[in-house]
Design a protein around this motif. Structure first.
Motif, PDB file in Angstrom:
ATOM      1  N   ILE A  34       0.857  -1.181   0.000  1.00  0.00           N
ATOM      2  CA  ILE A  34       0.000   0.000   0.000  1.00  0.00           C
ATOM      3  C   ILE A  34       0.895   1.234   0.000  1.00  0.00           C
ATOM      4  O   ILE A  34       1.728   1.409   0.898  1.00  0.00           O
ATOM      5  N   LEU A  35       0.728   2.077  -1.013  1.00  0.00           N
ATOM      6  CA  LEU A  35       1.497   3.310  -1.118  1.00  0.00           C
ATOM      7  C   LEU A  35       0.622   4.487  -0.725  1.00  0.00           C
ATOM      8  O   LEU A  35      -0.484   4.650  -1.255  1.00  0.00           O
ATOM      9  N   GLU A  36       1.112   5.300   0.211  1.00  0.00           N
ATOM     10  CA  GLU A  36       0.425   6.524   0.606  1.00  0.00           C
ATOM     11  C   GLU A  36       1.384   7.699   0.513  1.00  0.00           C
ATOM     12  O   GLU A  36       2.554   7.575   0.864  1.00  0.00           O
ATOM     13  N   ALA A  48       2.866   5.190  10.389  1.00  0.00           N
ATOM     14  CA  ALA A  48       3.668   3.993  10.162  1.00  0.00           C
ATOM     15  C   ALA A  48       3.980   3.288  11.478  1.00  0.00           C
ATOM     16  O   ALA A  48       3.843   2.062  11.593  1.00  0.00           O
ATOM     17  N   MET A  49       4.394   4.043  12.500  1.00  0.00           N
ATOM     18  CA  MET A  49       4.741   3.429  13.781  1.00  0.00           C
ATOM     19  C   MET A  49       3.516   2.815  14.442  1.00  0.00           C
ATOM     20  O   MET A  49       3.577   1.693  14.994  1.00  0.00           O
ATOM     21  N   ASN A  50       2.393   3.501  14.394  1.00  0.00           N
ATOM     22  CA  ASN A  50       1.188   2.985  15.045  1.00  0.00           C
ATOM     23  C   ASN A  50       0.619   1.774  14.331  1.00  0.00           C
ATOM     24  O   ASN A  50       0.166   0.813  14.966  1.00  0.00           O
ATOM     25  N   ARG A  51       0.622   1.793  13.013  1.00  0.00           N
ATOM     26  CA  ARG A  51       0.095   0.643  12.271  1.00  0.00           C
ATOM     27  C   ARG A  51       0.975  -0.585  12.477  1.00  0.00           C
ATOM     28  O   ARG A  51       0.464  -1.703  12.604  1.00  0.00           O
ATOM     29  N   GLU A  64       9.784   7.131   3.160  1.00  0.00           N
ATOM     30  CA  GLU A  64      10.724   7.951   2.404  1.00  0.00           C
ATOM     31  C   GLU A  64      10.084   9.312   2.193  1.00  0.00           C
ATOM     32  O   GLU A  64       9.084   9.418   1.476  1.00  0.00           O
ATOM     33  N   GLY A  65      10.635  10.332   2.822  1.00  0.00           N
ATOM     34  CA  GLY A  65      10.056  11.662   2.703  1.00  0.00           C
ATOM     35  C   GLY A  65       8.636  11.684   3.225  1.00  0.00           C
ATOM     36  O   GLY A  65       8.366  11.288   4.358  1.00  0.00           O
ATOM     37  N   GLU A 190       1.186   3.195 -13.328  1.00  0.00           N
ATOM     38  CA  GLU A 190       1.723   4.237 -12.449  1.00  0.00           C
ATOM     39  C   GLU A 190       3.209   3.966 -12.218  1.00  0.00           C
ATOM     40  O   GLU A 190       3.578   2.899 -11.709  1.00  0.00           O
ATOM     41  N   PHE A 191       4.065   4.908 -12.575  1.00  0.00           N
ATOM     42  CA  PHE A 191       5.494   4.785 -12.304  1.00  0.00           C
ATOM     43  C   PHE A 191       5.736   5.024 -10.813  1.00  0.00           C
ATOM     44  O   PHE A 191       5.316   6.044 -10.257  1.00  0.00           O
ATOM     45  N   LEU A 192       6.394   4.092 -10.167  1.00  0.00           N
ATOM     46  CA  LEU A 192       6.633   4.189  -8.726  1.00  0.00           C
ATOM     47  C   LEU A 192       7.991   4.799  -8.410  1.00  0.00           C
ATOM     48  O   LEU A 192       8.091   5.777  -7.681  1.00  0.00           O
ATOM     49  N   ASN A 193       9.054   4.184  -8.933  1.00  0.00           N
ATOM     50  CA  ASN A 193      10.400   4.662  -8.618  1.00  0.00           C
ATOM     51  C   ASN A 193      11.413   3.992  -9.542  1.00  0.00           C
ATOM     52  O   ASN A 193      11.085   3.062 -10.281  1.00  0.00           O
TER      53      ASN A 193
END
Length: 318
Positions: A34-36, A48-51, A64-65, A190-193
């Motif tokens: 999952i990308l957010e 991120a820490m809580n999930r 990242e950023g 969709e281009f990711l990286n």
């Protein structure tokens, strides 16, 4: 149940901060990514820490950023959920489920984290609709708990490795790779990286640095072949070399390890060995010449999602 589309969520709560939401699924391995993307880094780090602490469908998170990628398992899973303390998380991913060509992610949040899942995420670009169990889940803030099912299109993940597009006097593979990604405007892709992979610098037939390039895409299942056809045509029309290699892997991660991970960075690999390793790892070559560029293309795919160490010599870490 109350169902709202993103514009209706925005109208109800005002514009908030989620800038992208995208779910990739690998049904064969039972995994998802999952990308957010958020306007700011702080909410991403806290989420991120809580999930991760809450467990559920979450196996890991990377930041990242202002972007986060969640590694998740398919299905519904119990969570440790409540106010943030000890083994409990203030926000949780309870389930990732496939329904036809859609993915349903189920979320829970308390207090400010409830605002995040009930009001912020559902208005992100990439969301089709949000389903709230009741009107109570639309009352955000304070010490309330909110739950929501977010429905989005199902994507797959494709990693494409490219190498040997340059010569001693012309070209640079990473430049061509990025130009290729920028030129791809296929709907549903969709281009990711992009990642540069340092291969074995002791290879005698290298050009200069011995670096392959990996392009990662999120792709709607019916657009996979169109993407592969586009990349192959673009690279083969623009390469300066007669040895260009192009390879791809369809899925999230690999189901097994391989000595080839180390070999491409430490040894003088042959094309035959590269092709053998590719078969073992479910990697497919789509170039038309079968020359030495396949070695670097294999290495690019193997390391294309293994972090910043891909750019270093074998064993180097920041």
């Amino acid at each position: 149940m109350v169902t709202l589309i993103p514009n209706e969520v925005t109208k109800r709560f005002g514009p908030l901060f989620s800038q992208k939401f995208l779910v990739m699924v690998d049904e064969q391995s039972g995994r998802a990514e999952i990308l957010e993307q958020c306007r700011a880094r702080g909410p991403i780090e806290w989420d991120a820490m809580n999930r991760k602490r809450a467990g559920g469908a979450v196996e890991g998170c990377s930041v990242e950023g202002t972007s986060m990628v969640i590694s998740a398992k398919l299905g519904r899973h119990p969570v440790n959920f409540g106010a943030a303390a000890g083994e409990i998380g203030g926000q949780a991913l309870e389930a990732v489920e496939v329904s036809g060509d859609e993915v349903i992610t189920s979320w829970a949040g308390i207090a400010g984290a409830g605002v995040g899942v009930a009001a912020c995420l559902p208005q992100a670009p990439g969301v089709i609709r949000a389903e709230y169990p009741s009107e109570e889940d639309l009352k955000i803030g304070g010490a309330r708990t909110n739950r929501v099912r977010i429905v989005s299109p199902m994507y797959e993940k494709i990693c494409i490795g490219i190498d040997d597009t340059d010569t001693k006097t012309e070209g640079a593979t990473w430049v061509m790779a990025l130009k290729c990604a920028g030129a791809c405007t296929i709907p549903g892709v969709e281009f990711l990286n992009m990642r540069l992979i340092q291969l074995n610098p002791a290879v005698p037939t290298k050009t200069t640095n011995c670096v392959g390039s990996a392009l990662n895409f999120a792709v709607r299942p019916d657009k996979v072949q169109a993407l592969l056809d586009f990349v192959r045509a673009y690279v083969e029309q623009n390469t300066f070399s007669k040895d260009t290699g192009i390879a791809y892997h369809r899925g999230i991660g690999f189901s097994r390890d391989s000595p080839a991970f180390a070999e491409v960075k430490q040894e003088i690999m042959t094309v035959d060995r590269a092709e053998e390793a590719a078969r073992e790892m479910g990697i497919t070559f789509i170039d038309t010449n079968g020359r030495k560029g396949r070695i670097g293309a294999l290495g690019a795919v193997l390391w294309g999602n293994r972090g910043i160490e891909a750019a270093g010599l074998y064993g180097e870490h920041l």
